[in-house]
Design a protein around this motif. Structure first.
Motif, PDB file in Angstrom:
ATOM      1  N   GLU A   7     -34.150 -27.928   6.439  1.00 17.69           N
ATOM      2  CA  GLU A   7     -35.384 -27.575   5.748  1.00 17.69           C
ATOM      3  C   GLU A   7     -35.935 -26.291   6.348  1.00 17.69           C
ATOM      4  O   GLU A   7     -36.562 -26.305   7.400  1.00 17.69           O
ATOM      5  N   VAL A   8     -35.659 -25.190   5.690  1.00 19.91           N
ATOM      6  CA  VAL A   8     -36.127 -23.915   6.238  1.00 19.91           C
ATOM      7  C   VAL A   8     -37.622 -23.752   5.984  1.00 19.91           C
ATOM      8  O   VAL A   8     -38.369 -23.301   6.837  1.00 19.91           O
TER       9      VAL A   8
ATOM     10  N   LYS B  35     -29.378 -15.505  -3.346  1.00 19.23           N
ATOM     11  CA  LYS B  35     -28.304 -16.504  -3.380  1.00 19.23           C
ATOM     12  C   LYS B  35     -28.170 -17.160  -2.012  1.00 19.23           C
ATOM     13  O   LYS B  35     -28.456 -16.553  -0.979  1.00 19.23           O
ATOM     14  N   ARG B  36     -27.698 -18.398  -2.021  1.00 19.98           N
ATOM     15  CA  ARG B  36     -27.477 -19.102  -0.752  1.00 19.98           C
ATOM     16  C   ARG B  36     -26.350 -18.404   0.014  1.00 19.98           C
ATOM     17  O   ARG B  36     -25.381 -17.951  -0.556  1.00 19.98           O
ATOM     18  N   HIS B  37     -26.494 -18.313   1.324  1.00 16.54           N
ATOM     19  CA  HIS B  37     -25.519 -17.673   2.225  1.00 16.54           C
ATOM     20  C   HIS B  37     -25.295 -16.192   1.908  1.00 16.54           C
ATOM     21  O   HIS B  37     -24.225 -15.658   2.183  1.00 16.54           O
TER      22      HIS B  37
ATOM     23  N   SER C  15     -34.040 -20.363  -0.155  1.00 12.83           N
ATOM     24  CA  SER C  15     -34.920 -21.529  -0.028  1.00 12.83           C
ATOM     25  C   SER C  15     -36.299 -21.240  -0.608  1.00 12.83           C
ATOM     26  O   SER C  15     -36.879 -22.079  -1.284  1.00 12.83           O
ATOM     27  N   ILE C  16     -36.825 -20.051  -0.316  1.00 15.01           N
ATOM     28  CA  ILE C  16     -38.182 -19.726  -0.805  1.00 15.01           C
ATOM     29  C   ILE C  16     -38.180 -19.661  -2.331  1.00 15.01           C
ATOM     30  O   ILE C  16     -39.039 -20.232  -3.005  1.00 15.01           O
TER      31      ILE C  16
ATOM     32  N   SER D 159     -35.386 -20.598  -8.417  1.00 15.13           N
ATOM     33  CA  SER D 159     -34.011 -20.062  -8.320  1.00 15.13           C
ATOM     34  C   SER D 159     -33.513 -19.348  -9.586  1.00 15.13           C
ATOM     35  O   SER D 159     -32.389 -18.852  -9.598  1.00 15.13           O
ATOM     36  N   ASN D 160     -34.316 -19.311 -10.657  1.00 17.32           N
ATOM     37  CA  ASN D 160     -33.860 -18.614 -11.876  1.00 17.32           C
ATOM     38  C   ASN D 160     -34.474 -17.229 -11.963  1.00 17.32           C
ATOM     39  O   ASN D 160     -35.702 -17.085 -11.919  1.00 17.32           O
TER      40      ASN D 160
END
Ligand SMILES: Nc1ncnc2c1ncn2[C@@H]1O[C@H](COP(=O)(O)OP(=O)(O)OP(=O)(O)O)[C@@H](O)[C@H]1O
Ligand SMILES: [Mg+2]
Length: 602
Positions: A19-20, A74-76, A102-103, A129-130
């Motif tokens: 959980e960031v 994007k993640r990573h 995450s944000i 995320s969109n």
């Protein structure tokens, strides 16, 4: 140019994820850290309703290309590491490529960003995320983020947020930690239109004062130690100013805030007996350690760090702080014996560490005055002046001990001070008998300390005199040195310096009277060398100039060729309020007790 890559799965899996974003302050922390990583020199943070309505972070860093502006959510996705080995040489705040993903998953984000190579910047609006909007925008170089509707799609989290003042306190805490880890960056914090902090780039001491209050200037005791394993710098709060809350405890490793109950224990131990039981020591401790010897990748918030050599760092911390407290006359004189040097040979690096042994020689008290009052006064140890009469007592051999050693008859010594000579060995060390054994005085450090005290006192009393040079001294100087000279000229004049610069040539016409001819040139070199162009804290600069004067005076040829001249130096040293450590924190006096002599001769 695009610089962000998506981490391959094998690296992504090695990263401590979790959980960031726990609360608004986590967003503030992640965004400011990204700004710092982007090389920003100015960062403005604007908050509304403790982050529930708005978190805005604007920087003047290097910005992102149009492709990266999209990719960064994007993640990573990160520009900071590429290979698994990079995890062991992290010098940036971020490395997981997690924060923006995450944000943006739990809020509405508007980002504007531009690099110096682009004419127009990129605007991205992303919601849960969109990406809802991507377009060109006119904006300055750098990046600005606006986060609204935090936790809009995680109502449980939103409902768990505490009252506004508590959430804002968390934001302020994160802001302060970052402000302390980067005093060179201009930072502002505004809440509901009110300016909370407006911090200008400065040295650390000034940054602390700006975050707290002016009165903190007198509360800080500097600490400094450099070893093969770690460099430790910073300040501890004087024992009399410690408080009942843990709020003023800060550890930083390579400019990153972290928490450590283990190292906190070392500091608490160093303060033992000096503060009330219910109080906590205050500290701002900065460690520099090779990135290969630490692991930041332990916890998602990166505030837990694993140290390869934590036991040594514990010992170093404990003794460095004890020594600093002692040096500033806060604790009684502590005999640090072998711990003052930390050049640790490779052979012992693998051994388990033990706590340093601190010896307090209770019998050694050269400051005992005629009325038998101890040297420890309300002003601290060593502030009592000694008279020459005291020396008779101090120099006489401790008969009780002498008789205890073996059954030899006592040697018949003429009971007078003159019968005990002082020796100067290697042109550096004064050796003299003392009541409890042998005393060794580092002559140059003694001179440095004496000159330091004398100059400081004259400056305070405004009676520093200047001497006009018969033959002005000419020096070729660089642009940087010219800047330093000009910027600090008013202050240098107070010390007695007068000079002019023409075509890269500095002509010095007058210097402080305290300087001997052979130290003049060296002293000016040292001043131009140690002062930095950016420095703005006058007391700090003044201290550096006095240090340079003291150092150059101590480096000149020693004129200690008679017992009388050595005696005069020793007497003068003991007139100084602080005679145990030089102004640079080096030990001036060491004693070898009779017990140690006996042990050595067994
Ligand atoms: N203010 C900014 N200025 C320039 N580039 C940025 C900024 N913020 C983010 N970036 C870019 O976006 C990438 C992703 O940011 P993000 O915070 O998600 O990950 P990170 O910083 O690499 O790692 P971490 O998750 O540990 O913070 C960064 O690696 C960086 O290249
Ligand atoms: Mg980041």
């Amino acid at each position: 140019m695009d610089i962000i890559n998506l981490l391959p799965e094998n690296i992504a899996n090695q990263i401590a994820a979790g959980e960031v974003i726990q609360r608004p302050s986590s967003v503030v922390k992640e965004l400011i850290e990204n700004s710092i990583d982007s090389g920003a020199l100015n960062i403005d943070v604007n908050i509304k309703d403790a982050g529930k309505t708005l978190i805005q972070v604007v920087d003047d860093g290097k910005g992102m290309s149009s492709n990266d502006a999209e990719k960064c959510f994007k993640r990573h996705a990160t520009s900071k590491i590429k290979t698994p080995n990079d995890l062991y040489r992290i010098t940036t705040k971020g490395f997981r490529g997690e924060a923006l993903a995450s944000i943006s998953a739990i809020s509405h984000v508007e980002m504007k960003t531009r690099t110096e190579n682009q004419e127009t910047g990129t605007l991205i609006f992303i919601k849960g995320s969109n990406i809802e909007k991507k377009e060109d925008v006119v904006c300055p170089i750098g990046t600005s983020f606006e986060i609204k509707n935090l936790f809009f799609n995680v109502p449980a989290r939103r409902n768990f947020l505490k009252k506004e003042s508590t959430e804002f306190k968390h934001i302020q805490d994160e802001f302060i930690r970052i402000a302390l880890s980067h005093p060179e960056i201009n930072l502002t914090l505004t809440h509901n239109g009110a300016e909370i902090f407006n911090l200008h780039s400065s040295i650390l001491r000034k940054r602390i004062i700006n975050l707290y209050t002016e009165s903190w200037n007198d509360r800080l005791v500097p600490i400094e130690e450099s070893t093969e394993i770690a460099t430790i710098k910073g300040f501890v709060v004087k024992p009399e100013h410690t408080r009942r809350t843990r709020g003023d405890q800060f550890f930083f490793i390579n400019n990153r805030f972290f928490k450590s109950s283990y190292f906190n224990h070392a500091i608490t131990k160093a303060f033992e007996g000096l503060i009330k039981k219910e109080n906590f020591p205050g500290y701002f401790i900065y460690m520099e350690i090779n990135t290969k010897k630490i692991d930041i990748n332990v916890h998602p918030t990166k505030t837990e760090i694993k140290f390869e050599e934590e036991k040594y760092i514990y010992s170093i911390l404990l003794s460095t702080i004890k020594r600093s407290l002692g040096k500033y006359n806060i604790t009684p004189t502590i005999d640090f014996d072998k711990e003052s040097s930390f050049d640790i040979p490779n052979s012992i690096l693998s051994q388990a560490a033990s706590e340093p042994i601190i010896k307090v020689n209770s019998k050694f008290n050269p400051f005992k005055t005629k009325d038998n009052s101890k040297g420890l006064t309300n002003k601290g140890f060593g502030s009592a002046k000694s008279s020459s009469v005291d020396w008779d007592n101090f120099y006489s051999i401790d008969e009780e001990k002498e008789n205890n050693t073996e059954n030899y008859p006592p040697i018949d010594i003429v009971n007078s001070l003159e019968s005990f000579s002082k020796f100067l060995i290697k042109d550096s060390y004064i050796i003299t008998p003392s009541k409890s054994g042998l005393m060794i005085i580092h002559a140059r450090r003694a001179i440095e300390q004496m000159t330091y005290s004398e100059t400081l006192k004259s400056l305070e009393n405004k009676c520093l005199s200047s001497q006009k040079l018969l033959f002005p001294l000419e020096k070729e100087v660089s642009i940087n040195e010219i800047n330093i000279w000009e910027q600090n000229y008013d202050l240098l004049k107070k010390f007695g310096y007068r000079g002019i610069i023409k075509n890269n040539l500095l002509t010095i016409k007058s210097v402080p009277s305290i300087l001997q001819e052979e130290s003049i040139s060296e002293c000016i070199d040292d001043i131009l060398d140690t002062l930095e162009y950016k420095e703005i804290d006058e007391s700090h600069i003044t201290n550096k100039i006095i240090l340079s004067i003291a150092k150059s005076t101590a480096m000149k040829k020693l004129n200690l060729n008679t017992n009388k001249s050595i005696q005069a130096l020793v007497d003068k040293l003991f007139q100084c309020e602080n005679h145990t450590y030089s102004p640079r924190g080096k030990k001036i006096i060491e004693t070898i007790s009779l017990k140690e002599i006996e042990d050595k001769l067994k």
